[in-house]
Write a protein that holds these residues in place. Structure first.
Motif, short mmCIF file in Angstrom:
data_model
loop_
_atom_site.label_atom_id
_atom_site.label_comp_id
_atom_site.label_asym_id
_atom_site.label_seq_id
_atom_site.Cartn_x
_atom_site.Cartn_y
_atom_site.Cartn_z
N ASP A 95 -28.29 18.37 -2.11
CA ASP A 95 -29.43 19.15 -1.64
C ASP A 95 -29.43 19.27 -0.12
O ASP A 95 -29.75 20.34 0.43
N ALA A 96 -29.07 18.19 0.57
CA ALA A 96 -29.02 18.24 2.04
C ALA A 96 -27.95 19.22 2.50
O ALA A 96 -28.16 19.96 3.49
N ALA A 97 -26.82 19.25 1.80
CA ALA A 97 -25.75 20.19 2.17
C ALA A 97 -26.19 21.63 1.92
O ALA A 97 -25.86 22.54 2.70
N ARG A 98 -26.96 21.87 0.86
CA ARG A 98 -27.45 23.23 0.59
C ARG A 98 -28.43 23.67 1.67
O ARG A 98 -28.45 24.83 2.06
N ILE A 99 -29.25 22.73 2.14
CA ILE A 99 -30.19 23.07 3.22
C ILE A 99 -29.42 23.48 4.47
O ILE A 99 -29.86 24.37 5.23
N GLU A 100 -28.26 22.85 4.69
CA GLU A 100 -27.44 23.19 5.85
C GLU A 100 -26.70 24.52 5.66
O GLU A 100 -26.01 24.97 6.58
N GLY A 101 -26.86 25.13 4.50
CA GLY A 101 -26.24 26.45 4.26
C GLY A 101 -24.88 26.40 3.61
O GLY A 101 -24.17 27.41 3.61
N CYS A 102 -24.50 25.27 3.02
CA CYS A 102 -23.19 25.16 2.37
C CYS A 102 -23.23 25.80 0.99
O CYS A 102 -24.21 25.65 0.26
N GLU A 151 -18.04 24.47 -0.41
CA GLU A 151 -18.18 23.61 0.77
C GLU A 151 -18.82 22.26 0.40
O GLU A 151 -18.46 21.22 0.95
N ILE A 152 -19.78 22.29 -0.53
CA ILE A 152 -20.38 21.04 -1.00
C ILE A 152 -19.33 20.16 -1.65
O ILE A 152 -19.27 18.94 -1.42
N LEU A 153 -18.51 20.78 -2.46
CA LEU A 153 -17.44 20.02 -3.12
C LEU A 153 -16.49 19.40 -2.11
O LEU A 153 -16.14 18.23 -2.20
N TRP A 154 -16.10 20.19 -1.12
CA TRP A 154 -15.09 19.74 -0.15
C TRP A 154 -15.66 18.72 0.84
O TRP A 154 -14.97 17.79 1.24
N LYS A 155 -16.91 18.91 1.26
CA LYS A 155 -17.49 18.07 2.32
C LYS A 155 -18.29 16.88 1.80
O LYS A 155 -18.50 15.92 2.54
#
Length: 280
Positions: A174-181, A185-189
């Motif tokens: 959820d935090a990564a989605r807030i950052e616009g991923c 990108e979520i999978l990779w990061k």
């Protein structure tokens, strides 16, 4: 007042831990004896193969003979290309499939996942004829791609990564989605970095398996240009070739040396990675 003290009778048999220790040592000796004999035969002249003298002369002639009598340099190149390609392909396919099974709301995904796991119960030898037919239709006979392609989709890799991905907190996603991923990108990061122990454990198992794989490469290859080490060593040590067994022992050590050195160097990381993957 008389008091009597009773003592439990001592057991006439060894305790279970002692028996387990003895059994483990016996199995270790049985396992390591052929390796020790291969070392002895490879580093001594052929007349000392069955004559175990403590001060027998050492020699590297068996290694030079083995290297000159067969194209081991080509076999090494083929094996490195095969193992590297298979592991990279497995990491990509298994990561994407495991992420989909772990996070995407796919209808009937549990049933699909069970179908994937059925692969674990199927012996690879059962599929040799069908795999050969498909490889022949695709024009992949006698190619490194044809050797590695049937192993790219691994049920074991998908299972291990799915179980690992399911333990990663949703809050990080959820935090990564807030950052616009986006999901890639979520999978990779997020997911891939947190699953490094599982990747290491599975990668080591995959490398060891495909380095030592013999039956399928033997079936699908027929020339030096595509033979891996296992098949090359099998052809080199065939009885009809008349090769000295000291030379064969040296060739065997040449084949297993990279795996043996890697295990001795990274055995602690290997065990710890499996423990972490198993705990998850």
């Amino acid at each position: 007042m008389n008091t009597t003290t009773t003592y439990a009778p001592r057991s006439r048999f060894f305790s279970i831990p002692a028996l387990e220790t003895v059994a483990a040592w016996l199995l270790a000796i049985i396992w390591i004896f052929p390796l020790l004999y291969a070392f002895w035969a490879a580093f001594h002249p052929s007349e000392f193969m069955v004559n175990f003298e403590l001060f027998a002369p050492l020699t590297l002639e068996n290694f030079t003979n083995a290297w000159s009598q067969a194209p081991f340099a080509r076999y090494y190149l083929n094996t490195f290309a095969l193992v590297t390609g298979v592991v990279i392909g497995q990491f990509i396919v298994c990561t994407l499939a495991a992420f989909a099974f772990a996070r995407f709301p796919i209808p009937g995904k549990n049933v699909l996942f069970m179908l994937v796991l059925i692969q674990l119960f199927v012996f690879p030898e059962v599929l040799i004829v069908e795999n050969y037919r498909i490889a022949s239709e695709l024009g992949l006979i006698n190619t490194i791609t044809g050797i590695g392609l049937p192993y790219v989709a691994s049920a074991l890799g998908i299972f291990l990564l799915r179980q690992t991905f399911k333990t990663i907190p949703r809050e990080l996603e959820d935090a990564a989605r807030i950052e616009g991923c986006n999901w890639l990108e979520i999978l990779w990061k997020v997911y891939v970095p947190l699953a490094k122990p599982t990747y290491l454990a599975y990668g080591l198992v995959s490398i060891s398996h495909h380095w030592n794989n013999f039956i399928w490469p033997l079936v699908v290859t027929n020339s030096v240009e595509s033979r891996p080490l296992t098949v090359g060593l099998g052809v080199f040590s065939a009885p009809e070739t008349g090769v000295n067994w000291a030379t064969v022992s040296a060739a065997t050590l040449l084949s297993i040396a990279p795996l043996l050195i890697a295990f001795l160097l990274f055995q602690r990381q290997f065990v710890q990675s499996f423990l972490r993957a198993g705990i998850r």
